[in-house]
Design a protein around this motif. Sequence first.
Motif, PDB file in Angstrom:
ATOM      1  N   VAL A 269       0.841  -0.819  -0.143  1.00 14.20           N
ATOM      2  CA  VAL A 269       0.497   0.057   0.268  1.00 14.20           C
ATOM      3  C   VAL A 269       0.795   1.652   0.417  1.00 14.20           C
ATOM      4  O   VAL A 269       2.416   1.425   0.993  1.00 14.20           O
ATOM      5  N   LEU A 270       0.718   2.114  -0.920  1.00 13.04           N
ATOM      6  CA  LEU A 270       1.685   3.184  -1.634  1.00 13.04           C
ATOM      7  C   LEU A 270       0.338   4.942  -0.593  1.00 13.04           C
ATOM      8  O   LEU A 270      -0.552   4.852  -1.284  1.00 13.04           O
ATOM      9  N   ASP A 271       1.180   5.013  -0.047  1.00 13.55           N
ATOM     10  CA  ASP A 271       0.309   6.606   0.136  1.00 13.55           C
ATOM     11  C   ASP A 271       0.686   7.596  -0.581  1.00 13.55           C
ATOM     12  O   ASP A 271       1.729   7.854  -0.981  1.00 13.55           O
ATOM     13  N   LEU A 272      -0.455   7.828  -1.799  1.00  8.49           N
ATOM     14  CA  LEU A 272      -0.247   8.218  -2.854  1.00  8.49           C
ATOM     15  C   LEU A 272       0.074  10.084  -2.762  1.00  8.49           C
ATOM     16  O   LEU A 272       0.841  10.313  -3.703  1.00  8.49           O
ATOM     17  N   ALA A 273      -0.368  10.640  -1.357  1.00  6.10           N
ATOM     18  CA  ALA A 273       0.396  11.686  -1.832  1.00  6.10           C
ATOM     19  C   ALA A 273       1.290  12.221  -1.141  1.00  6.10           C
ATOM     20  O   ALA A 273       2.115  12.333  -2.356  1.00  6.10           O
ATOM     21  N   ALA A 274       2.277  11.157  -0.362  1.00  6.85           N
ATOM     22  CA  ALA A 274       3.375  10.846  -0.876  1.00  6.85           C
ATOM     23  C   ALA A 274       4.433  10.747  -2.150  1.00  6.85           C
ATOM     24  O   ALA A 274       5.504  11.058  -1.663  1.00  6.85           O
ATOM     25  N   ARG A 275       4.040   9.881  -2.278  1.00  4.80           N
ATOM     26  CA  ARG A 275       5.028   9.534  -3.438  1.00  4.80           C
ATOM     27  C   ARG A 275       4.634  10.555  -4.787  1.00  4.80           C
ATOM     28  O   ARG A 275       5.172  10.543  -5.943  1.00  4.80           O
ATOM     29  N   LEU A 276       3.836  10.807  -4.725  1.00  7.04           N
ATOM     30  CA  LEU A 276       3.299  11.971  -5.625  1.00  7.04           C
ATOM     31  C   LEU A 276       3.725  14.088  -5.322  1.00  7.04           C
ATOM     32  O   LEU A 276       3.988  14.539  -5.613  1.00  7.04           O
ATOM     33  N   ASP A 277       4.790  13.488  -4.217  1.00 12.62           N
ATOM     34  CA  ASP A 277       5.614  14.796  -3.093  1.00 12.62           C
ATOM     35  C   ASP A 277       4.685  16.111  -3.068  1.00 12.62           C
ATOM     36  O   ASP A 277       4.770  16.968  -3.242  1.00 12.62           O
ATOM     37  N   ARG A 278       3.652  15.171  -3.039  1.00 14.68           N
ATOM     38  CA  ARG A 278       2.330  15.968  -1.900  1.00 14.68           C
ATOM     39  C   ARG A 278       2.246  16.635  -0.210  1.00 14.68           C
ATOM     40  O   ARG A 278       2.575  15.448  -0.070  1.00 14.68           O
ATOM     41  N   PRO A 279       1.702  17.200   0.615  1.00 12.15           N
ATOM     42  CA  PRO A 279       1.738  17.114   1.718  1.00 12.15           C
ATOM     43  C   PRO A 279       0.258  16.064   1.923  1.00 12.15           C
ATOM     44  O   PRO A 279      -0.340  15.871   1.769  1.00 12.15           O
ATOM     45  N   SER A 280       1.174  14.704   3.076  1.00 12.54           N
ATOM     46  CA  SER A 280       0.334  13.671   3.106  1.00 12.54           C
ATOM     47  C   SER A 280      -0.203  13.462   4.731  1.00 12.54           C
ATOM     48  O   SER A 280       0.618  14.429   5.835  1.00 12.54           O
ATOM     49  N   SER A 281      -1.098  13.205   4.666  1.00 12.11           N
ATOM     50  CA  SER A 281      -1.654  13.388   6.935  1.00 12.11           C
ATOM     51  C   SER A 281      -1.567  11.700   6.697  1.00 12.11           C
ATOM     52  O   SER A 281      -1.505  10.765   6.515  1.00 12.11           O
ATOM     53  N   ALA A 282      -1.170  11.428   8.630  1.00 14.03           N
ATOM     54  CA  ALA A 282      -1.826  10.148   8.839  1.00 14.03           C
ATOM     55  C   ALA A 282      -3.041   9.484   8.431  1.00 14.03           C
ATOM     56  O   ALA A 282      -4.219   9.862   8.313  1.00 14.03           O
ATOM     57  N   PRO A 283      -2.984   8.303   7.852  1.00 10.79           N
ATOM     58  CA  PRO A 283      -4.042   7.899   7.631  1.00 10.79           C
ATOM     59  C   PRO A 283      -5.739   7.815   8.974  1.00 10.79           C
ATOM     60  O   PRO A 283      -5.520   7.346  10.011  1.00 10.79           O
ATOM     61  N   THR A 284      -6.912   7.648   7.647  1.00 17.42           N
ATOM     62  CA  THR A 284      -7.964   7.537   9.436  1.00 17.42           C
ATOM     63  C   THR A 284      -8.636   7.062   8.997  1.00 17.42           C
ATOM     64  O   THR A 284      -8.500   6.317   7.859  1.00 17.42           O
TER      65      THR A 284
END
Length: 155
Positions: free
Chosen positions: A67-82
């Motif tokens: 499972v990828l954090d798509l925000a982080a993969r796209l160099d966008r700010p990501s948040s903790a999953p909820t």
Amino acid sequence: MTAVREAVTEAEATGRPYAVFSIGGEDYAIDVMAVREIRGWTQTTALPHAPAYMLGVMNLRGTVVTVLDLAARLDRPSSAPTARHVVLFCEIGRRTFGLLVDAVADIVAVAAEEVQMADSTATSAPSPIAGVVLRGDRLIRLVDAAALLPKEPSP
């Protein structure tokens, strides 16, 4: 599920169907044919030495899926999953993987002539963004699912 099939069938009649989702208030879309299923967020098992955008692995009916954090993969700010986040499970060839996104919005039809390419001089790194589509005042970024994963090693 019937409503989703009807939306995909309707989208296919006027263009290629894309599932639209949001990340940090921005609109993105991925080819519906790459999406295997959509599920609510559940905890992943972290893997040592994995890239920062890799959240870990998850059990999808007996199969271990990355499972990828798509925000982080796209160099966008990501948040903790909820519990409000969802995972798009995609299948490209023989590879299945999950993409953590904020929410799935709808399915839209995109005709090839609607797709505009981003300025290639904007970045020197290859991008998984295949183009953009304007819908009213919305700018929808089209994600190339295959470009999100590292290349498979040669046999």
